[in-house]
Write an enzyme that holds these catalytic residues in place. Structure first.
Site, PDB file in Angstrom:
ATOM      1  CB  VAL A  71      89.979  47.330  13.733  1.00  0.00           C
ATOM      2  CG1 VAL A  71      90.981  47.817  13.200  1.00  0.00           C
ATOM      3  CG2 VAL A  71      88.358  48.349  14.397  1.00  0.00           C
ATOM      4  CG  LEU A  76      74.929  67.893  13.736  1.00  0.00           C
ATOM      5  CD1 LEU A  76      74.118  69.288  13.291  1.00  0.00           C
ATOM      6  CD2 LEU A  76      75.037  68.524  15.457  1.00  0.00           C
ATOM      7  CB  ALA A  92      68.799  65.122  19.565  1.00  0.00           C
ATOM      8  N   GLY A  93      68.809  62.414  21.070  1.00  0.00           N
ATOM      9  CA  GLY A  93      69.255  61.186  20.750  1.00  0.00           C
ATOM     10  C   GLY A  93      69.405  60.692  23.102  1.00  0.00           C
ATOM     11  CB  CYS A  97      85.291  53.628  18.729  1.00  0.00           C
ATOM     12  SG  CYS A  97      85.232  52.869  17.864  1.00  0.00           S
ATOM     13  CE  LYS A 142      77.786  52.078  14.287  1.00  0.00           C
ATOM     14  NZ  LYS A 142      77.700  52.548  13.063  1.00  0.00           N
ATOM     15  NE  ARG A 164      82.147  45.313  21.663  1.00  0.00           N
ATOM     16  CZ  ARG A 164      83.223  45.505  21.247  1.00  0.00           C
ATOM     17  NH1 ARG A 164      84.741  45.269  20.985  1.00  0.00           N
ATOM     18  NH2 ARG A 164      83.460  45.845  19.827  1.00  0.00           N
TER      19      ARG A 164
HETATM   20  C1  UDX Z   1      82.714  55.976  15.863  1.00  0.00           C
HETATM   21  C2  UDX Z   1      83.239  56.679  14.740  1.00  0.00           C
HETATM   22  O1  UDX Z   1      82.003  57.129  13.622  1.00  0.00           O
HETATM   23  C3  UDX Z   1      84.503  55.269  13.356  1.00  0.00           C
HETATM   24  O2  UDX Z   1      84.905  56.685  12.369  1.00  0.00           O
HETATM   25  C4  UDX Z   1      84.913  55.348  14.552  1.00  0.00           C
HETATM   26  O3  UDX Z   1      86.601  54.187  14.109  1.00  0.00           O
HETATM   27  C5  UDX Z   1      84.928  54.542  15.331  1.00  0.00           C
HETATM   28  O4  UDX Z   1      83.787  55.333  16.429  1.00  0.00           O
HETATM   29  P1  UDX Z   1      80.460  53.499  15.719  1.00  0.00           P
HETATM   30  O5  UDX Z   1      80.946  53.537  17.153  1.00  0.00           O
HETATM   31  O6  UDX Z   1      80.831  52.431  14.782  1.00  0.00           O
HETATM   32  O7  UDX Z   1      82.024  54.571  14.820  1.00  0.00           O
HETATM   33  O8  UDX Z   1      79.593  54.318  15.387  1.00  0.00           O
HETATM   34  P2  UDX Z   1      79.117  55.481  14.902  1.00  0.00           P
HETATM   35  O9  UDX Z   1      78.267  55.809  13.978  1.00  0.00           O
HETATM   36  O10 UDX Z   1      79.789  57.001  14.884  1.00  0.00           O
HETATM   37  O11 UDX Z   1      78.010  56.417  16.289  1.00  0.00           O
HETATM   38  C6  UDX Z   1      78.847  56.329  17.531  1.00  0.00           C
HETATM   39  C7  UDX Z   1      77.309  56.546  18.641  1.00  0.00           C
HETATM   40  O12 UDX Z   1      76.543  57.276  18.401  1.00  0.00           O
HETATM   41  C8  UDX Z   1      76.218  55.313  18.113  1.00  0.00           C
HETATM   42  O13 UDX Z   1      75.358  55.294  19.564  1.00  0.00           O
HETATM   43  C9  UDX Z   1      75.303  56.334  17.752  1.00  0.00           C
HETATM   44  O14 UDX Z   1      73.771  56.338  18.158  1.00  0.00           O
HETATM   45  C10 UDX Z   1      75.562  57.605  18.492  1.00  0.00           C
HETATM   46  N1  UDX Z   1      74.777  58.920  17.417  1.00  0.00           N
HETATM   47  C11 UDX Z   1      75.698  59.012  16.799  1.00  0.00           C
HETATM   48  C12 UDX Z   1      73.945  59.716  17.619  1.00  0.00           C
HETATM   49  O15 UDX Z   1      73.395  59.861  18.942  1.00  0.00           O
HETATM   50  N2  UDX Z   1      73.449  60.624  16.409  1.00  0.00           N
HETATM   51  C13 UDX Z   1      73.784  61.160  16.148  1.00  0.00           C
HETATM   52  O16 UDX Z   1      74.274  61.826  14.949  1.00  0.00           O
HETATM   53  C14 UDX Z   1      74.739  60.068  15.092  1.00  0.00           C
END
Ligand code: UDX
Length: 464
Positions: free
Chosen positions: A11, A270, A272-273, A280, A340, A347
């Protein structure tokens, strides 16, 4: 404006470099001398798109300084952003010891007015705690004035720079006009979109006009936890639907598409996985459940969100076992380690949790990730790390796709087929095109997708 940013993690560094980019003079403070040295040498301690360019531009323009000395940061500016870590304690509560310590130190070091801004995610009412702490520890200095504001970050890793410069909203939680005016001034170039970077980097298609929302501090603190928990809930919701799709032979991607056209639902989050990870969502959910409990609310809804998320990995492992049967002695290729794509962050990565389960069952794992392997090597020595996606698949009995990096879509399928002992792909992110993969001779299993492209008959005939 002069701005101080405390903490140079995911951040703090994005905040500091983006503020420098839009024209402010920034001092970034971190008590880790190694990190500061790395930054002074023009290197980044982690991977984040665009950040390297921002670092060299800020260094060249002289608009950024990295220091370990908190006093230098306090002296530099009246506007101080807290971007400190708030990791989870064993019970799930956020650990606010760094926030408390730095608040005390700043109170003691300040000779003039300071506005302390909470940027990292903190539980509601933390601002009030910071204010009281500063009041107590500034006593010996006499009547130095200060305010505490909340300005939560909504930066997602992998798109953090874009998220900062082209935000959906900027939330400012303040208790008076002085604090509001300072924060409005700091963000004016973003609200008005008058910074140079914008000339070379036009607003991405999915970004609208940035809204500035001014609230009281407690509301701003809640907005952050409420937003993250809602997004996590959306993911768990579609994952629960995907399990139902598996049972009845429906296609979760079509279901999500059909839901997403409703403007009240929207198409995002939305997918799935194998579930959400990262630093976070898992910790913010836990912390929010805790805060609610502390305030007499049982947030069972969010407990269920967590349960569904943990379950996704069990479901996926079940699929692997169903296809591979005995895991012991098998070679399993894994594509993707980071939580991701577009980050090297491991983490709470669902991929790593899955790998640990495979190893525990006696499988040999050959993994590849475009960014996260150096870090993974430190913690997961049992894994064999491959040179490329194709190399990971050499001699494999199955390939598991666990992080949706775009390069995995470009792999030569014929070549991949030739390298594998059994051409079987289990796609934990529904990332590949099932038809193309099956046409290339693979067995393909996704999450909530019809098997072999054919919808199974429904398990029960719907009533009515
Ligand atoms: C998140 C928030 O999006 C952000 O606004 C906040 O400030 C910090 O937390 P981040 O953790 O970087 O950000 O990743 P994000 O893109 O939100 O994805 C989080 C997780 O959800 C990932 O593991 C991703 O693979 C998963 N995900 C996301 C899904 O499984 N399906 C989705 O449709 C979207």
């Amino acid at each position: 404006m002069k701005i101080t940013v405390i903490g140079t993690g995911h951040v703090g560094l994005v905040v500091g470099l983006c503020f420098a980019e839009i024209g402010h003079e920034v001092v970034c403070v971190d008590n880790d001398p190694h990190k500061i040295k790395t930054l002074e040498d023009g290197q980044l301690p982690f991977y984040e798109p665009e950040l390297e360019t921002l670092l060299s531009r800020a260094t060249d323009s002289g608009r950024i300084r990295f220091v370990t000395d908190l006093a230098a940061g306090v002296e530099h500016s009246e506007l101080i952003f807290f971007c400190l870590g708030t990791p989870p304690l064993p019970g799930g509560e956020a650990d606010l010891s760094s926030v408390e310590r730095v608040a005390r130190q700043i109170a003691r070091l300040s000779d003039s007015y300071k506005l302390v801004v909470e940027k990292s995610t903190v539980p509601v009412l933390t601002g009030e705690r910071i204010r009281k702490t500063m009041q107590i520890y500034s006593r010996e200095k006499g009547d130095v004035e200060f305010d505490v504001a909340s300005n939560p970050e909504f930066l997602a890793e992998g798109s953090a720079v874009v998220d900062f410069l082209y935000p959906d909203r900027i939330v400012i939680g303040v208790e008076n006009g002085r604090a509001e005016a300072l924060l409005r001034e700091a963000y004016a170039p973003i609200v008005d979109q008058t910074f140079e970077w914008r000339l070379e980097h036009p607003v991405p298609a999915d970004r609208g006009k940035s809204v500035m929302l001014v609230t009281n501090r407690n509301s701003a603190e809640l907005i952050k936890h409420a937003s993250n928990s809602f997004l996590a809930m959306k993911i768990s919701y579609i994952n629960a639907i995907s399990n139902l799709c598996d049972a009845v032979g429906a296609d979760v991607r079509r279901v999500a598409e059909g839901m997403g056209y409703d403007h009240r639902i929207g198409p995002e989050f939305l997918k799935a996985g194998i579930g959400f990870g990262g630093f976070c969502f898992p910790k913010d959910l836990e912390a929010f459940i805790h805060i609610a409990e502390k305030n007499g609310q049982d947030f069972g809804l969010l407990r269920e969100v967590e349960r569904v998320n943990t379950n996704q990995i069990d479901k996926f492992i079940e699929k692997v076992r169903h296809e591979v049967w005995v895991l012991k002695g098998k070679t399993i290729a894994v594509w993707g380690l980071a939580f991701k794509p577009n980050t090297d962050d491991l983490r709470f990565s669902p991929s790593l949790i899955t790998i640990e389960r495979l190893l525990a069952e006696g499988a040999a794992v050959r993994a590849y990730d475009p960014q996260a392997m150096p870090e993974a090597r430190q913690t997961h020595e049992q894994v064999t790390y491959a040179e490329s996606a194709l190399d990971a698949a050499a001699g494999a009995d199955a390939l598991l796709l666990l992080t949706g990096w775009s390069e995995f879509r470009d792999v030569d399928l014929a070549e991949l087929h030739a390298r594998m002992v059994r051409p079987l792909i289990l796609d934990g992110r529904n990332h590949l095109d099932p038809e193309a993969v099956r046409a290339a001779g693979f067995e393909y299993v996704g999450m909530g997708l019809p098997q072999n492209g054919e919808a199974k008959p429904p398990a029960a005939v719907p009533r009515g």
